[in-house]
Design an enzyme around this catalytic site. Structure first.
Site, mmCIF file in Angstrom:
data_model
loop_
_atom_site.group_PDB
_atom_site.id
_atom_site.type_symbol
_atom_site.label_atom_id
_atom_site.label_comp_id
_atom_site.label_asym_id
_atom_site.label_seq_id
_atom_site.Cartn_x
_atom_site.Cartn_y
_atom_site.Cartn_z
ATOM 1 N N LYS A 1 -18.944 -14.956 9.566
ATOM 2 C CA LYS A 1 -20.324 -15.305 9.221
ATOM 3 C C LYS A 1 -21.136 -15.366 10.508
ATOM 4 O O LYS A 1 -20.654 -15.882 11.532
ATOM 5 C CB LYS A 1 -20.350 -16.665 8.517
ATOM 6 C CG LYS A 1 -21.720 -17.082 8.008
ATOM 7 C CD LYS A 1 -21.650 -18.399 7.237
ATOM 8 C CE LYS A 1 -22.971 -18.759 6.591
ATOM 9 N NZ LYS A 1 -22.912 -20.007 5.802
ATOM 10 N N SER B 1 -21.736 -23.133 0.190
ATOM 11 C CA SER B 1 -21.928 -21.776 0.705
ATOM 12 C C SER B 1 -20.677 -20.937 0.891
ATOM 13 O O SER B 1 -20.796 -19.751 1.208
ATOM 14 C CB SER B 1 -22.686 -21.814 2.016
ATOM 15 O OG SER B 1 -24.048 -21.988 1.744
ATOM 16 N N SER C 1 -24.755 -19.489 1.041
ATOM 17 C CA SER C 1 -25.353 -18.707 2.101
ATOM 18 C C SER C 1 -24.398 -17.712 2.752
ATOM 19 O O SER C 1 -24.845 -16.763 3.399
ATOM 20 C CB SER C 1 -25.903 -19.648 3.172
ATOM 21 O OG SER C 1 -24.841 -20.350 3.819
HETATM 22 N N1 GLN Z 1 -27.259 -23.677 -1.227
HETATM 23 C C1 GLN Z 1 -27.183 -24.884 -0.444
HETATM 24 C C2 GLN Z 1 -28.409 -24.983 0.420
HETATM 25 O O1 GLN Z 1 -29.244 -24.168 0.266
HETATM 26 C C3 GLN Z 1 -25.928 -24.903 0.364
HETATM 27 C C4 GLN Z 1 -26.000 -24.082 1.577
HETATM 28 C C5 GLN Z 1 -24.766 -24.156 2.395
HETATM 29 O O2 GLN Z 1 -23.719 -24.621 1.924
HETATM 30 N N2 GLN Z 1 -24.881 -23.750 3.657
HETATM 31 O O3 GLN Z 1 -28.553 -25.848 1.235
#
Ligand code: GLN
Length: 494
Positions: free
Chosen positions: A80, A179, A155
């Site tokens: 990532k 994410s 994400s």
């Molecule tokens: N979808 C969640 C957010 O927008 C989690 C994102 C994540 O786990 N980095 O914060």
């Protein structure tokens, strides 16, 4: 030379170690796979072509010298783009870091190198890991390999797509509120968020430090177990990393789950859950029960507060973490016109942050600054901390009765690109089933179960008590084995 790429992490490592295939052949095949698919799927922001070929040659040389190879010998692992990688641009999905080339490796990256993994590139992600669809990336969204008009989840969408489309057998993502698990579910692959502190966060660009955790995606559960055993462990450079003995994660994958007590939280099968997801997840649970697990209802009463709690705490922490992007210390700098040197500095800060951050990141910095402000701190931030404790206690109580919790990962399958971009609240609500385990710091994974009628992937989420990744892995691999039986009767409509 072309190389079969449907191979698992463990199969590749064994073949490279035995000399049946060279690391160079694997690296070349991986690059070919990426070249063939990336224009369409946009899974990689940066392909580290020269770097991965050099790594492969070094591994082959090491073997030629008769040296022992590491547990991930020649295994391609996509990273990532939130993970600092020495000499390779690390954007975190943001224009702010568009040209940032870190002079150091994140601890997990250093551990992968030491295990002789191949690192072919940096994957697409929501900007600063804020999002559930990959659409907040400054580099355009990654696409779902099962339907390119749909989001892959976020994400860590690029990492999920790299594995789901078989470009790499494994990848690393980070999970703050879902994410890893949510894109694993929506793209149809396995993803595991370890216990908070199990894996060092050193070198992970910080979003919300009390929640962020790095974990693996892999084409099979055993492969993820191997990657986890490489990256886990205490790190002097991360004060929150835990000095906990690691279980034998690979052995856990072979353990019987007969008699394992599974809790089904009523609150996770509520209004808003897609009926096809419900059917698929319930069928998986029934099949595990038929195989000897003991299934019980449990209650996680504060689940309904998880979205509000998370979006207060995560934005508060983000507003503080992102203060470092000021045009002086990292990345982008945009000069603003100013009447005096002091005014010029102020306008430079503003102009840099305005140009460097996208809409969602700005929204979160504003929200986070608001909930931390003197007049509202008690009403929002402090209150959210208290509710976080209640959510954690719900899990403590449930784990007094069961060994693991099983539930859906996401309330809906992958939605269409653009479907929720103008409605941030709808986007936030899609995190409802992943946020509680994040707030409680627990290990949790998503493993594919039967797809929808339209062929969209569905994820079964497994949550276990702190440091019981072994339980998550045992159950996930048992389920994976059940699904892959030729006589598998594990679909909702089968
Ligand atoms: N979808 C969640 C957010 O927008 C989690 C994102 C994540 O786990 N980095 O914060």
């Amino acid at each position: 030379m072309s190389e079969r790429m449907n191979d698992s992490v463990i199969a590749i490592a064994e073949r490279v170690r035995r000399g049946e295939v060279t690391a160079l052949a694997i690296a070349e095949a991986t690059l070919a796979k990426i070249d063939a698919q990336n224009a369409e799927l946009n899974a990689f922001i940066t392909v580290a072509r020269d770097e991965v070929l050099a790594q492969a040659r070094a591994i082959d040389d090491k073997r030629a010298r008769g040296e022992a190879l590491g547990p991930l010998a020649g295994v391609p692992v996509a990273l990532k783009d939130a993970l600092a990688t020495r000499g390779v641009r690390t954007t975190c999905g943001s224009k702010m870091l568009d040209r940032w080339v870190p002079p150091y490796d994140a601890t997990v990256v250093a551990k992968l190198r030491a295990a002789d993994a191949l690192l072919p590139g940096k994957t697409n992600m929501d900007e600063f890991a804020m999002g559930s669809s990959n659409e907040s990336s400054a580099y355009g969204p990654a696409k779902n390999p099962h339907d390119r008009a749909r989001i892959p989840g976020g994400s860590s969408g690029g990492s999920a797509v790299a594995v789901a489309a078989a470009m790499t057998p494994a990848a690393l993502g980070s999970d703050t509120g879902g994410s890893i698990r949510q894109p694993a579910a929506l793209s149809g692959t396995f993803g595991l968020k370890p216990t908070y502190g199990r894996v060092s966060r050193f070198g992970l660009v910080a979003f919300a430090s009390s929640l962020d955790q790095i974990g693996p995606f892999a084409s099979d559960v055993r492969g993820a177990a191997r990657v986890l055993s490489v990256i886990a462990g205490k790190d002097e450079r991360d004060m929150t990393s835990l000095d906990a003995p690691a279980a034998d994660f690979e052995a856990a994958c072979e353990k019987s789950v007969r008699g394992l007590r599974l809790g089904v939280p009523e609150e996770y099968f509520a209004k808003g859950l897609d009926p096809e997801i419900e059917a698929s997840v319930r069928a998986a649970i029934a099949r595990l029960e038929a195989d000897g697990c003991v299934v019980k209802k449990v209650h996680l009463a504060h689940t309904k507060h998880a979205v509000a709690t998370y979006y207060v705490l995560a934005t508060a922490e983000a507003s503080s973490n992102l203060a470092r992007f000021d045009g002086v210390r990292y990345g982008l700098r945009v000069e603003g016109p100013g009447p005096s040197p002091r005014g010029a500095l102020r306008t430079m800060y503003g102009a840099t942050r305005d140009a460097g951050f996208g809409l969602e990141v700005k929204r979160r910095i504003l929200l986070g600054t608001f909930v931390l402000s003197a007049g509202y701190y008690d009403a929002y931030y402090l209150k959210a901390q208290k509710v976080r404790t209640l959510i954690r206690r719900d899990f403590d109580d449930a784990f007094g009765e069961v060994d693991a919790i099983v539930c859906p990962t996401s309330p809906s399958p992958a939605f269409r690109l653009g479907e929720k971009t103008s409605d941030p609240l709808a986007m936030y609500l899609s995190d409802v089933y992943t946020l509680p385990a994040s707030l409680a710091g627990l290990p949790a994974a998503s493993v594919p179960c039967a797809p929808t009628r339209d062929g969209l992937p569905v994820g079964l989420q497994i949550v276990a008590p702190a440091l019981r990744e072994d339980t998550v892995l045992s159950l996930a691999s048992a389920w994976e084995d059940l699904r892959s039986r030729p006589d598998a009767d594990v679909g909702p409509r089968a």
